[in-house]
Design a protein around this motif. Structure first.
Motif, PDB file in Angstrom:
ATOM      1  N   MET A   1       1.517  -1.014   0.035  1.00 26.27           N
ATOM      2  CA  MET A   1      -0.119   0.100   0.068  1.00 26.27           C
ATOM      3  C   MET A   1       1.021   1.528   0.142  1.00 26.27           C
ATOM      4  SD  MET A   1      -3.345  -1.134  -0.262  1.00 26.27           S
ATOM      5  CE  MET A   1      -3.593   0.452  -0.007  1.00 26.27           C
ATOM      6  N   LEU A   2       2.500   1.590   0.237  1.00 22.98           N
ATOM      7  CA  LEU A   2       3.145   2.792   1.033  1.00 22.98           C
ATOM      8  C   LEU A   2       3.490   2.621  -1.104  1.00 22.98           C
ATOM      9  CD1 LEU A   2       4.701   4.516   1.893  1.00 22.98           C
ATOM     10  CD2 LEU A   2       6.384   2.957   2.227  1.00 22.98           C
ATOM     11  N   ARG A   3       3.296   1.654  -1.710  1.00 24.44           N
ATOM     12  CA  ARG A   3       3.914   1.943  -2.795  1.00 24.44           C
ATOM     13  C   ARG A   3       2.852   2.530  -4.317  1.00 24.44           C
ATOM     14  NH1 ARG A   3       3.848  -1.856  -7.939  1.00 24.44           N
ATOM     15  NH2 ARG A   3       5.143  -0.336  -9.649  1.00 24.44           N
ATOM     16  N   ASP A   4       1.686   2.151  -3.332  1.00 25.26           N
ATOM     17  CA  ASP A   4      -0.140   2.795  -4.615  1.00 25.26           C
ATOM     18  C   ASP A   4      -0.023   4.421  -3.960  1.00 25.26           C
ATOM     19  OD1 ASP A   4      -0.234   0.864  -5.193  1.00 25.26           O
ATOM     20  OD2 ASP A   4      -1.749  -0.137  -3.529  1.00 25.26           O
ATOM     21  N   ALA A   5       0.773   4.431  -1.994  1.00 21.18           N
ATOM     22  CA  ALA A   5       1.069   6.315  -1.704  1.00 21.18           C
ATOM     23  C   ALA A   5       1.335   6.924  -2.736  1.00 21.18           C
ATOM     24  CB  ALA A   5       0.902   6.175  -0.248  1.00 21.18           C
ATOM     25  N   PHE A   6       1.951   6.276  -3.770  1.00 22.34           N
ATOM     26  CA  PHE A   6       2.865   7.160  -5.073  1.00 22.34           C
ATOM     27  C   PHE A   6       3.230   7.820  -5.827  1.00 22.34           C
ATOM     28  CE2 PHE A   6       5.201   6.126  -0.651  1.00 22.34           C
ATOM     29  CZ  PHE A   6       5.528   7.571   0.021  1.00 22.34           C
ATOM     30  N   VAL A   7       1.722   6.895  -6.441  1.00 21.23           N
ATOM     31  CA  VAL A   7       0.771   6.626  -7.667  1.00 21.23           C
ATOM     32  C   VAL A   7       1.006   7.756  -8.585  1.00 21.23           C
ATOM     33  CG1 VAL A   7      -1.083   6.806  -7.023  1.00 21.23           C
ATOM     34  CG2 VAL A   7      -0.756   5.234  -8.905  1.00 21.23           C
ATOM     35  N   LEU A   8       0.930   8.997  -7.889  1.00 20.24           N
ATOM     36  CA  LEU A   8       0.771  10.249  -9.220  1.00 20.24           C
ATOM     37  C   LEU A   8       1.777  10.760  -9.127  1.00 20.24           C
ATOM     38  CD1 LEU A   8      -2.602  11.839  -7.372  1.00 20.24           C
ATOM     39  CD2 LEU A   8      -2.506  10.623  -9.441  1.00 20.24           C
ATOM     40  N   TRP A   9       3.327  10.131  -7.965  1.00 22.78           N
ATOM     41  CA  TRP A   9       4.525  11.124  -8.213  1.00 22.78           C
ATOM     42  C   TRP A   9       5.388  10.329 -10.307  1.00 22.78           C
ATOM     43  CZ3 TRP A   9       8.243  11.066  -3.297  1.00 22.78           C
ATOM     44  CH2 TRP A   9       6.986  11.684  -2.243  1.00 22.78           C
ATOM     45  N   ASN A  10       5.126  10.707 -10.984  1.00 19.11           N
ATOM     46  CA  ASN A  10       4.781  10.310 -12.436  1.00 19.11           C
ATOM     47  C   ASN A  10       6.188  11.240 -13.045  1.00 19.11           C
ATOM     48  OD1 ASN A  10       5.350   9.413 -14.910  1.00 19.11           O
ATOM     49  ND2 ASN A  10       2.592   9.923 -15.339  1.00 19.11           N
ATOM     50  N   LEU A  11       7.339  10.388 -12.591  1.00 20.19           N
ATOM     51  CA  LEU A  11       8.557  11.580 -12.950  1.00 20.19           C
ATOM     52  C   LEU A  11       9.177  11.411 -14.535  1.00 20.19           C
ATOM     53  CD1 LEU A  11      10.389  10.468  -9.996  1.00 20.19           C
ATOM     54  CD2 LEU A  11       9.157  13.004 -10.985  1.00 20.19           C
ATOM     55  N   HIS A  12       8.067  10.388 -15.204  1.00 25.48           N
ATOM     56  CA  HIS A  12       8.105  10.404 -16.964  1.00 25.48           C
ATOM     57  C   HIS A  12       8.283  11.531 -17.841  1.00 25.48           C
ATOM     58  CE1 HIS A  12       7.457   6.202 -15.708  1.00 25.48           C
ATOM     59  NE2 HIS A  12       8.551   5.814 -16.183  1.00 25.48           N
ATOM     60  N   PHE A  13       9.484  12.344 -18.749  1.00 26.71           N
ATOM     61  CA  PHE A  13       8.540  13.751 -18.744  1.00 26.71           C
ATOM     62  C   PHE A  13       9.125  13.453 -20.498  1.00 26.71           C
ATOM     63  CE2 PHE A  13      11.625  13.991 -14.762  1.00 26.71           C
ATOM     64  CZ  PHE A  13      10.676  15.105 -14.395  1.00 26.71           C
ATOM     65  N   PHE A  14       9.124  12.289 -20.701  1.00 29.75           N
ATOM     66  CA  PHE A  14       8.739  12.245 -21.996  1.00 29.75           C
ATOM     67  C   PHE A  14       8.303  10.998 -22.447  1.00 29.75           C
ATOM     68  CE2 PHE A  14      12.613  13.343 -22.094  1.00 29.75           C
ATOM     69  CZ  PHE A  14      13.794  14.634 -22.394  1.00 29.75           C
ATOM     70  N   ASN A  15       7.437  10.870 -23.785  1.00 31.08           N
ATOM     71  CA  ASN A  15       5.818   9.554 -24.003  1.00 31.08           C
ATOM     72  C   ASN A  15       5.252   9.508 -22.861  1.00 31.08           C
ATOM     73  OD1 ASN A  15       7.306   9.360 -26.677  1.00 31.08           O
ATOM     74  ND2 ASN A  15       8.750   8.313 -25.705  1.00 31.08           N
ATOM     75  N   VAL A  16       4.628  10.925 -21.757  1.00 24.90           N
ATOM     76  CA  VAL A  16       4.105  10.089 -20.741  1.00 24.90           C
ATOM     77  C   VAL A  16       2.802  10.142 -20.885  1.00 24.90           C
ATOM     78  CG1 VAL A  16       4.698  12.501 -19.922  1.00 24.90           C
ATOM     79  CG2 VAL A  16       2.859  13.161 -21.386  1.00 24.90           C
ATOM     80  N   HIS A 149     -14.510  20.752  -6.707  1.00 25.81           N
ATOM     81  CA  HIS A 149     -14.642  21.104  -5.535  1.00 25.81           C
ATOM     82  C   HIS A 149     -14.013  20.712  -4.370  1.00 25.81           C
ATOM     83  CE1 HIS A 149     -16.614  24.395  -2.738  1.00 25.81           C
ATOM     84  NE2 HIS A 149     -17.227  23.309  -2.091  1.00 25.81           N
ATOM     85  N   GLY A 150     -12.642  21.679  -3.227  1.00 28.12           N
ATOM     86  CA  GLY A 150     -12.303  21.146  -2.374  1.00 28.12           C
ATOM     87  C   GLY A 150     -11.197  20.114  -2.906  1.00 28.12           C
ATOM     88  N   LEU A 151     -10.590  19.815  -3.766  1.00 28.73           N
ATOM     89  CA  LEU A 151      -9.876  18.479  -3.677  1.00 28.73           C
ATOM     90  C   LEU A 151      -9.084  20.027  -4.858  1.00 28.73           C
ATOM     91  CD1 LEU A 151      -8.786  16.175  -4.595  1.00 28.73           C
ATOM     92  CD2 LEU A 151     -10.447  15.777  -6.600  1.00 28.73           C
ATOM     93  N   GLU A 152      -7.125  19.561  -4.778  1.00 28.81           N
ATOM     94  CA  GLU A 152      -6.232  20.021  -4.996  1.00 28.81           C
ATOM     95  C   GLU A 152      -6.529  18.952  -6.591  1.00 28.81           C
ATOM     96  OE1 GLU A 152      -6.072  17.446  -2.732  1.00 28.81           O
ATOM     97  OE2 GLU A 152      -4.567  18.606  -1.467  1.00 28.81           O
ATOM     98  N   GLY A 153      -5.547  19.908  -8.009  1.00 28.50           N
ATOM     99  CA  GLY A 153      -5.844  18.731  -9.278  1.00 28.50           C
ATOM    100  C   GLY A 153      -4.928  18.229  -8.622  1.00 28.50           C
ATOM    101  N   LEU A 154      -5.408  16.619  -9.339  1.00 28.58           N
ATOM    102  CA  LEU A 154      -4.342  15.676  -9.363  1.00 28.58           C
ATOM    103  C   LEU A 154      -3.694  15.228 -10.938  1.00 28.58           C
ATOM    104  CD1 LEU A 154      -6.581  13.452  -6.536  1.00 28.58           C
ATOM    105  CD2 LEU A 154      -4.348  15.334  -6.182  1.00 28.58           C
ATOM    106  N   ALA A 155      -2.705  15.995 -10.996  1.00 25.09           N
ATOM    107  CA  ALA A 155      -1.986  15.197 -12.720  1.00 25.09           C
ATOM    108  C   ALA A 155      -2.008  13.854 -12.660  1.00 25.09           C
ATOM    109  CB  ALA A 155      -0.437  15.998 -12.725  1.00 25.09           C
ATOM    110  N   LEU A 156      -1.827  13.757 -13.559  1.00 27.74           N
ATOM    111  CA  LEU A 156      -2.149  12.311 -14.326  1.00 27.74           C
ATOM    112  C   LEU A 156      -1.088  11.636 -15.683  1.00 27.74           C
ATOM    113  CD1 LEU A 156      -6.098  11.114 -14.061  1.00 27.74           C
ATOM    114  CD2 LEU A 156      -4.258  10.521 -12.266  1.00 27.74           C
ATOM    115  N   ALA A 157      -0.918  12.636 -16.405  1.00 32.58           N
ATOM    116  CA  ALA A 157      -0.055  12.672 -17.324  1.00 32.58           C
ATOM    117  C   ALA A 157      -0.145  14.554 -17.706  1.00 32.58           C
ATOM    118  CB  ALA A 157      -0.840  12.274 -18.386  1.00 32.58           C
ATOM    119  N   SER A 158       1.108  14.974 -18.153  1.00 30.71           N
ATOM    120  CA  SER A 158       1.738  16.251 -18.116  1.00 30.71           C
ATOM    121  C   SER A 158       2.876  16.491 -19.266  1.00 30.71           C
ATOM    122  CB  SER A 158       2.075  17.119 -16.837  1.00 30.71           C
ATOM    123  OG  SER A 158       1.202  16.751 -15.830  1.00 30.71           O
TER     124      SER A 158
END
Length: 207
Positions: A1-16, A149-158
């Motif tokens: 579950m700890l790994r899933d908590a960092f699921v949005l830490w997408n460090l891919h900068f190419f071919n996102v 509303h009340g949620l900070e934007g969660l980036a899935l791909a940028s």
């Protein structure tokens, strides 16, 4: 579950868009897990946690070397102090794990911080959206986010320049999560509306 908590830490900068497609192949409801039918749960740390830690570390180390070195003509001490404070604030404000629950059974979404209910709202107030920004040369780049509303934007791909791919992925995510999908244009025929706000008393539905 700890790994899933960092699921949005997408460090891919190419071919996102390709990276997002691979994640969707591994988990059709990415970035959520299915807790029970029609109930999706995601636990996560904001990506400002690592960004704040990085800024804090750079400014602390840079400040140490700066104050130990010989003074130059310009004074940069304020920069290092300000950067350290900003990094520490980002680190402190992001260190608590968040839980986002999309509950179609109850018809609402819920945001928990430190195990406490922080925000709750109807399903028409949370959505998947394609956003766009233009660089100095007029080239447009697209990002996919979950927002509400009340949620900070969660980036899935940028920052992808492939509109069709990003739109396809955004529609797929919204369909799997049963959420509204919005194009980057405010007025667009490409919106997909699954949930509408209730009509006010005395207001008639216009077709």
């Amino acid at each position: 579950m700890l790994r899933d908590a960092f699921v949005l830490w997408n460090l891919h900068f190419f071919n996102v868009e390709r990276s997002l497609a691979c994640r969707l192949q591994q988990n059709a409801h990415y970035p959520f897990q299915v807790q029970q039918p029609n109930v999706f749960v995601m636990e996560y740390y904001k990506d400002t946690l690592w960004k704040g830690a990085l800024i804090f570390l750079i400014c602390v180390l840079g400040g140490v070397f700066y104050f130990k070195s010989e003074k130059v003509s310009q004074d940069y001490s304020g920069f290092f102090v300000y950067g350290t404070l900003v990094g520490f604030w980002l680190l402190l404000s992001s260190m608590h794990k968040r839980h986002l629950v999309i509950n179609h059974v109850q018809g609402c979404y819920q945001i928990y911080i430190k195990g406490r209910l922080w925000e709750e709202g109807p399903l028409h107030q949370i959505y998947v959206r394609l956003t766009a920004q233009t660089d100095a040369y007029g080239k447009r780049f697209y990002s996919l986010i979950i927002n509400g509303h009340g949620l900070e934007g969660l980036a899935l791909a940028s920052l992808s320049d492939k509109y069709e791919h990003m739109e396809f992925l955004g529609r797929r995510i919204a369909r799997k999560l049963k959420l509204n999908y919005f194009d980057y244009l405010d007025v667009s025929a490409r919106h997909v509306i699954r949930h509408r706000p209730p009509l006010e008393r005395g207001e008639e539905l216009q077709v």
